[in-house]
Design an enzyme around this catalytic site. Structure first.
Site, short mmCIF file in Angstrom:
data_model
loop_
_atom_site.label_atom_id
_atom_site.label_comp_id
_atom_site.label_asym_id
_atom_site.label_seq_id
_atom_site.Cartn_x
_atom_site.Cartn_y
_atom_site.Cartn_z
N HIS A 96 0.81 -1.22 0.00
CA HIS A 96 0.00 0.00 0.00
C HIS A 96 0.85 1.27 0.00
O HIS A 96 0.35 2.35 -0.29
CB HIS A 96 -0.98 0.01 1.18
CG HIS A 96 -0.37 0.27 2.52
ND1 HIS A 96 -0.06 -0.72 3.43
CD2 HIS A 96 -0.03 1.44 3.13
CE1 HIS A 96 0.43 -0.18 4.52
NE2 HIS A 96 0.48 1.13 4.37
N ASP A 152 0.13 -7.55 1.42
CA ASP A 152 0.62 -6.18 1.59
C ASP A 152 2.15 -6.12 1.60
O ASP A 152 2.76 -5.36 2.36
CB ASP A 152 0.06 -5.56 2.89
CG ASP A 152 0.16 -4.03 2.89
OD1 ASP A 152 0.30 -3.45 1.79
OD2 ASP A 152 0.13 -3.43 3.98
N SER A 191 4.66 2.51 7.95
CA SER A 191 4.32 1.34 7.13
C SER A 191 5.51 0.92 6.27
O SER A 191 6.12 1.74 5.59
CB SER A 191 3.15 1.68 6.22
OG SER A 191 1.97 1.86 6.96
#
Length: 497
Positions: free
Chosen positions: A136, A166, A237
């Protein structure tokens, strides 16, 4: 037997000690443990060891804008948050903020510009420049910029991204990059200290620490996440979760939050799962996953006891896809799959992970519990339908349908429905709203709505829609019957005043 008065003995001892000038030292009743003496762990060595391998990742989107428009007003949310936190005001050019006036004597013209899309983190897998991050983080980016702790910047090439787990891998050109060491998730224990390095809100090389709160959290179809209380925020992230041996044991991926910020619960992708995905991405740019074609559910304790299974385990087969590997193998609705390739299925979520990790075409064994007994079946694994390659933001814009003059007159861009969309909505025709402008926007029409009629005339295609709109009286309100999900409603597109 006499009872000894301990209070009197202590009193006599104090008097005697004072008489001879002896100093009395009070000692604890229990010896202090070695762990208490050491106190909290020191992470400085770990930061020095792993820090050079952690990178900042910026993604960029190309947009067309007027040269006289000043600063971009569509700033990424994370960058806007960063600006508010450190400057006490929104980014100039955002809604409600003054924009720079155009320079005089300069004609306005459309030109391609770049603007920030997002900020994330990553870590170097190998000395030749392969970098792991979250899917993402790089999804939809037209350009990916990787910044090393020594401030060197590289334009990265996306090798592959897998939305289901992911995980993404990007490549920077060069050699001799400092790579991380990969840990063993089987050795990871609940309660042990772990550390994260990343770029929360764009702040590079930020270090936070905490403990492993739980393992095997079922928050995804294919991943048993690691739960920690390490402070993770937007921008973290893709960064590494590191154990006290300096090894990467996970990729920081998700947070549980009601405010958008850290609330004490973070989730990391186990590094062993991520490495399996990254190896396939590096070889072929995509991930192959196995499937057997069943819909499953959890087995409850009451059901397990009532049918003689004993304890709640396995995956209850609710339906079997016709012609699927499970169907050909003889799996039936109502079966409980208790083992796959000899591995016990404790929870229903174990099955898709185990099947997904098997190469399509492989012959595997499935053990089912059916009407009081166990049965072994042989199944040939099929492949999950490959994901379509991620489109860049610019490509997505260019692929949007162009609006016809008739549709433009009412502020709409529409496209024909696919057979699957008509079947899902249980309608014979209609057009899908792709974009909404003035007029239609005021009426309350949204992108994604399906227009099935204009006035009392049904529209089954874009061609029919254009013909009906072209004949409509634009000086009066135009009634539009549309579907929004399963609900139908009438809205009125009124003429501009």
């Amino acid at each position: 037997m006499k009872t000894i008065d301990l209070k009197k003995i202590r009193a006599y001892a104090v008097v005697a000690a004072l008489a001879v000038g002896t100093t009395i030292a009070l000692v604890p009743a229990r010896p202090v443990s070695a762990q208490a003496v050491r106190g909290l762990p020191d992470f400085t060595d770990l930061v020095e060891q792993v820090g050079p391998s952690v990178v900042n990742i910026r993604t960029v989107e190309r947009v067309r804008s007027s040269s006289a428009s000043g600063l971009p007003g569509n700033m990424d949310e994370e960058m806007q948050e960063f600006f508010r936190r450190f400057f006490g005001q929104p980014m100039p050019g955002t809604p409600g903020q003054p924009r720079q006036a155009p320079r005089p004597n300069r004609p306005q013209q459309d030109e391609e510009q770049t603007q920030p899309r997002g900020v994330g983190s990553g870590f170097i897998l190998s000395s030749d420049g392969f970098v792991m991050t979250n899917a993402h983080v790089v999804e939809g980016a037209d350009e990916v910029v990787v910044t090393l702790p020594d401030k060197r910047e590289f334009k990265a090439r996306i090798i592959g991204a897998d939305k289901r787990t992911d995980v993404a891998v990007v490549k920077i050109e060069g050699a001799g990059f400092p790579a991380v060491r990969i840990g063993d998730n089987n050795r990871l224990k609940v309660g042990e200290w772990v550390m994260a390095i990343g770029s929360p809100f764009g702040l590079e090389n930020s270090v936070t620490a905490g403990i492993v709160s739980a393992k095997g959290r079922d928050t995804g179809d294919y991943l048993p996440f690691i739960q920690t209380d390490v402070a993770i925020n937007p921008g973290n992230s893709g960064g590494p979760l590191i154990n006290m041996r300096g090894e990467v044991v996970g990729i920081n991926s998700q947070i549980y939050s009601r405010s958008g910020g850290f609330m004490g619960i973070s989730f990391a992708i186990p590094i062993d799962e991520a490495m399996r995905v990254s190896e396939q991405l590096r070889v072929s740019g995509r991930v192959q996953r196995g499937r057997i074609g069943v819909q499953i559910d959890q087995v409850t304790k009451d059901v397990a006891e009532s049918i003689g299974l004993g304890r709640a385990q396995g995956a209850l087969v609710r339906s079997v896809e016709s012609g699927s590997p499970a169907d050909k193998a003889g799996v039936e609705a109502g079966d409980i799959i208790t083992k796959f390739d000899g591995k016990v299925i404790d929870r229903a979520t174990d099955l898709p992970r185990l099947v997904g990790s098997v190469k399509p075409g492989t012959r595997s064994s499935v053990t089912v519990f059916r009407r009081g007994g166990f049965k072994d079946l042989a199944v040939v694994i099929a492949e999950v339908e490959p994901e379509k390659p991620a489109r860049t933001a610019q490509a997505a814009k260019e692929e949007k349908p162009k609006s016809s003059p008739a549709a433009q007159s009412v502020g709409l861009t529409v496209s024909d429905l696919t057979d699957a969309q008509r079947k899902e909505l249980k309608i014979k025709g209609g057009v899908k709203v792709e974009a909404v402008a003035e007029g239609a926007s005021r009426a309350g029409i949204r992108e994604g709505d399906v227009i099935v009629a204009i006035g009392n005339t049904e529209v089954g295609s874009v061609k029919e829609f254009d013909a009906v709109v072209a004949k409509a009286d634009k000086t009066k309100a135009i009634p539009v019957l549309l579907r929004r999900g399963e609900l139908a409603t009438y809205l009125l597109i009124r003429p501009a005043r």
